[in-house]
Design a protein around this motif. Structure first.
Motif, PDB file in Angstrom:
ATOM      1  N   ARG A 258      37.791  48.987  30.772  1.00 46.90           N
ATOM      2  CA  ARG A 258      37.245  47.905  29.940  1.00 46.90           C
ATOM      3  C   ARG A 258      37.692  48.037  28.486  1.00 46.90           C
TER       4      ARG A 258
ATOM      5  N   VAL B 229      44.496  46.196  33.485  1.00 49.41           N
ATOM      6  CA  VAL B 229      44.431  45.387  34.703  1.00 49.41           C
ATOM      7  C   VAL B 229      44.582  46.322  35.902  1.00 49.41           C
TER       8      VAL B 229
ATOM      9  N   GLN C  44      45.553  47.511  39.296  1.00 46.25           N
ATOM     10  CA  GLN C  44      46.526  47.115  40.308  1.00 46.25           C
ATOM     11  C   GLN C  44      46.082  47.518  41.709  1.00 46.25           C
TER      12      GLN C  44
ATOM     13  N   ARG D 133      41.878  44.937  46.381  1.00 49.32           N
ATOM     14  CA  ARG D 133      42.766  45.916  45.750  1.00 49.32           C
ATOM     15  C   ARG D 133      42.351  47.355  46.061  1.00 49.32           C
TER      16      ARG D 133
ATOM     17  N   ALA E 287      46.617  51.251  37.145  1.00 49.89           N
ATOM     18  CA  ALA E 287      46.352  50.099  36.295  1.00 49.89           C
ATOM     19  C   ALA E 287      47.572  49.834  35.412  1.00 49.89           C
TER      20      ALA E 287
ATOM     21  N   LYS F 171      48.793  47.840  31.528  1.00 50.84           N
ATOM     22  CA  LYS F 171      48.368  47.167  30.302  1.00 50.84           C
ATOM     23  C   LYS F 171      48.776  45.699  30.373  1.00 50.84           C
ATOM     24  N   PRO F 172      47.933  44.792  29.890  1.00 48.03           N
ATOM     25  CA  PRO F 172      48.251  43.362  29.999  1.00 48.03           C
ATOM     26  C   PRO F 172      49.468  42.978  29.160  1.00 48.03           C
TER      27      PRO F 172
END
Length: 356
Positions: free
Chosen positions: A262, A267, A269, A313, A353, A355-356
């Motif tokens: 958070r 994001v 995965q 996921r 995960a 990074k956006p």
């Protein structure tokens, strides 16, 4: 990991970091009763930390096996010193760190990769030692070496605590070692090894001038997949299978993982859950431990979904009692045996995960 605050604090100190021949010696435990003595010891820690930083400043990477191990020896020494440990560990671990630092400052090659059992430590968890040792021959060793080094230091730390104070005091450091070596294995698996060098084929003899072949570019250095790998573990009480049966504080690492997702806006995965049980089974049902590990995985999966992780996921697998982390001796029985087998009643969590 507990080293972060200490490392960041001391890295900010501007202290000259030159190769030294003197040995950093802490005040004897019985004399650590004055601010003057404690301040002198603090300066010793700060000076050695500055020397480690200087090695990095001169180009030795933080993921280097020996630099990481020197830092972890120093961190465990300082950790026990600040807990007022009057035993041999603070000095022994500090000395182990300084010996590595001196060797690196002198530019010695062929430094040993083994981790000595200092301060009369017992050799706990042979399976973890074997797993860490196997990484040295892995193609992704360059990405895993720092985690493996610190995992072995924590195993020695645990072995010392076990010798001095018993299993209850050793367990937290065994847990840290498990996590670090597990992370090292994951990093090795995600590491892209160097490409093999192209073979140079001799040019054929010809009457006409031969045009020189283009130089073969150097193989790229190993790189790590950019997606962060995050790790957590949930440990259950004996025969427990729901979140109500989780050991006190055993959700902390998973909650910290989710908080990092958070805070950094990561994001997710994929998520991998591995469920396990200990070997005890008084039910007469051969599949009891398998079903127990499946129920534990389901409980953690439901928790993650409730926290906003998409169910599609999440991948899970249950291993029953087939992959124990702690064997425990045959002489143990009753509550002592159940306590010893605690690390086996777990669900491991690995989150990939980006990074956006």
């Amino acid at each position: 990991m507990k080293t972060t605050t200490f490392s960041l604090l001391l890295a900010a100190l501007c202290i000259s970091a030159q190769a030294q021949t003197t040995v950093t010696t802490l005040t004897p435990p019985a004399q650590r009763i004055s601010d003057k003595a404690i301040s002198a010891d603090q300066r010793g820690y700060e000076a050695l930390q500055a020397r480690i930083k200087a090695l990095n400043d001169r180009g030795r990477p933080l993921r280097d096996h020996h630099l990481a191990k020197a830092q972890c020896w120093l961190d465990t020494s300082f950790h026990e010193y600040t807990r007022n440990d009057r035993g041999p560990w603070p000095q022994a671990a500090l000395t182990a760190s300084e010996e590595l630092v001196k060797a690196m400052e002198a530019g010695r090659s062929g430094l040993p990769t083994d981790t000595p059992l200092i301060a009369d430590a017992e050799r706990l968890r042979p399976d973890l030692w074997q797993r860490s040792g196997a990484l040295r021959g892995h193609a992704g060793w360059s990405c895993a070496q720092a985690r493996a080094a610190c995992g072995e230091v924590e195993l020695v730390h645990a072995g010392h605590e076990h010798r001095q104070l018993g299993w209850r005091h050793a367990k937290p450091y065994v847990q840290i070692a498990e996590d670090l070596i597990g992370e090292a294995e994951a990093l090795a698996a995600q590491c892209t090894p160097p490409a093999p060098a192209a073979a140079v084929v001799p040019a054929p003899v010809a009457a006409a001038p031969v045009v020189a072949a283009a130089a073969v570019p150097a193989a790229p250095a190993p790189t790590v997949v950019t997606a962060p790998l995050l790790f957590a573990q949930v440990v259950f009480r004996f025969d427990g299978e729901t979140l109500a049966d989780v050991q006190p504080g055993a959700l902390v690492s998973l909650q910290a993982l989710l908080q990092r997702v958070r805070d950094e806006g990561l994001v997710v995965q994929s998520v991998r859950l591995d469920g396990h049980a200990d070997r005890l089974n008084n039910t007469g049902r051969a599949d009891y431990n398998q079903l127990l590990s499946e129920a534990r995985v389901k409980a953690v999966q439901q928790y993650l979904v409730a926290q906003g992780i998409p169910a599609e996921r999440i991948r899970s697998e249950a291993f029953g009692d087939r992959q124990p982390r702690e064997a425990c001796g045959a002489v143990l029985a009753g509550q002592r045996l159940r306590d010893c087998l605690l690390p086996n009643r777990r669900v491991g969590v690995v989150v990939e995960a980006r990074k956006p």
